[in-house]
Design a protein around this motif. Structure first.
Motif, mmCIF file in Angstrom:
data_model
loop_
_atom_site.group_PDB
_atom_site.id
_atom_site.type_symbol
_atom_site.label_atom_id
_atom_site.label_comp_id
_atom_site.label_asym_id
_atom_site.label_seq_id
_atom_site.Cartn_x
_atom_site.Cartn_y
_atom_site.Cartn_z
ATOM 1 N N TYR A 1 -14.686 -16.508 25.821
ATOM 2 C CA TYR A 1 -13.601 -15.545 25.942
ATOM 3 C C TYR A 1 -13.875 -14.621 27.127
ATOM 4 O O TYR A 1 -15.008 -14.395 27.525
ATOM 5 C CB TYR A 1 -13.505 -14.664 24.695
ATOM 6 C CG TYR A 1 -12.909 -15.309 23.473
ATOM 7 C CD1 TYR A 1 -13.679 -16.092 22.628
ATOM 8 C CD2 TYR A 1 -11.568 -15.106 23.148
ATOM 9 C CE1 TYR A 1 -13.130 -16.664 21.488
ATOM 10 C CE2 TYR A 1 -11.018 -15.667 22.007
ATOM 11 C CZ TYR A 1 -11.808 -16.444 21.186
ATOM 12 O OH TYR A 1 -11.263 -16.996 20.056
ATOM 13 N N ILE B 1 -15.779 -8.574 30.723
ATOM 14 C CA ILE B 1 -16.828 -8.945 29.781
ATOM 15 C C ILE B 1 -16.556 -10.383 29.349
ATOM 16 O O ILE B 1 -15.424 -10.723 28.990
ATOM 17 C CB ILE B 1 -16.839 -8.027 28.547
ATOM 18 C CG1 ILE B 1 -17.108 -6.577 28.965
ATOM 19 C CG2 ILE B 1 -17.887 -8.492 27.542
ATOM 20 C CD1 ILE B 1 -16.959 -5.589 27.841
ATOM 21 N N LEU C 1 -17.543 -13.361 26.712
ATOM 22 C CA LEU C 1 -18.110 -13.478 25.367
ATOM 23 C C LEU C 1 -18.146 -14.927 24.919
ATOM 24 O O LEU C 1 -17.173 -15.671 25.084
ATOM 25 C CB LEU C 1 -17.268 -12.679 24.370
ATOM 26 C CG LEU C 1 -17.280 -11.169 24.559
ATOM 27 C CD1 LEU C 1 -15.925 -10.577 24.232
ATOM 28 C CD2 LEU C 1 -18.336 -10.547 23.668
ATOM 29 N N GLY D 1 -21.236 -13.401 20.562
ATOM 30 C CA GLY D 1 -22.411 -12.899 21.233
ATOM 31 C C GLY D 1 -22.175 -11.473 21.696
ATOM 32 O O GLY D 1 -21.062 -10.951 21.595
#
Lengths: 112, 114
Positions: free
Chosen positions: B35, B90, B92, B106
């Motif tokens: 993601y 970010i 993921l 995570g």
């Protein structure tokens, strides 16, 4: 296409009150819906799952409802605490997929 | 439940370079998911990685930009190629598990591209 809507504005409440967060979905009928908590800089953490044949699900101070007619789920935190401050994400599954689609989340701020 | 670790936890990169993010799970899983979460946005699925087959990419994401490896049932990598500032995000890694098919994530890799 499938759409999930959560209140984009932060919800500010006082400690001890009940927080209620809303998740609306359109253009599909998920068999279940999950709620996650996300703290800044961290991945989401699973909280609760509610299925379409369940009106309500509880876990400690958390309560989730699922109204398939209104296409809406409500997430309640009773006796809220400052430690409950986080972003809460609504996540029904992608139609036909093994993964989830996530709403933008609602930030909850609980002040002492 | 599943415990997931990611490396690096964060990085600052120059535009035009590439970064490979590693994801390690403490148990064997069939599918792993990658993601992206851009600032102020929710999680967007990039691709699903099955062991032994090509990753399946979501609309708007292509293999040339985000190549994925899945060499075994506990490990995957995502490469962000030819980076631009718009790739700052970010990233993921996630797996599903348990009787409720919940997703475990995570800690994420925070990427800043200058």
């Amino acid at each position: 296409s499938q759409k999930i809507e959560q209140n984009s504005e932060a919800l500010n409440i006082q400690e001890g009150k009940t927080a209620t967060l809303t998740c609306n979905y359109t253009n599909y009928s998920p068999a279940y819906l999950q709620w996650y908590r996300q703290d800044p800089g961290r991945g989401p953490v699973f909280l609760l799952l509610i299925r379409e044949n369940e009106k309500e699900k509880r876990k400690e101070r958390l309560k989730v409802t699922f109204d398939t007619t209104l296409k809406q789920s409500l997430f309640h935190i009773t006796a809220s605490q400052p430690a409950d401050s986080a972003t809460y994400l609504c996540a029904p599954p992608y139609s036909g997929y093994s993964t989830l689609t996530f709403g933008k989340g609602t930030m909850l701020l609980v002040s002492p | 439940s599943a415990v997931i670790s990611q490396k690096p936890s964060r990085d600052i990169c120059q535009r035009g370079t590439s970064l490979t993010i590693q994801c390690q799970v403490d148990s064997q899983v069939t599918m792993m998911f990658w993601y992206r979460q851009q600032p102020g946005q929710s999680l967007t699925l990039i691709a699903t990685a099955n062991q032994g087959s090509e990753a399946t990419y979501e609309s708007g994401f292509v293999i040339d930009k985000f190549p994925i490896s899945r060499p075994n049932l506990t490990f995957s990598t995502l490469t962000v190629s030819n980076m631009s500032p718009e790739d700052s995000s970010i990233y993921l890694c996630s797996v599903t598990g348990g009787p409720l098919e919940t997703q475990y994530f995570g800690p994420g890799t925070r990427l800043l591209v200058l």
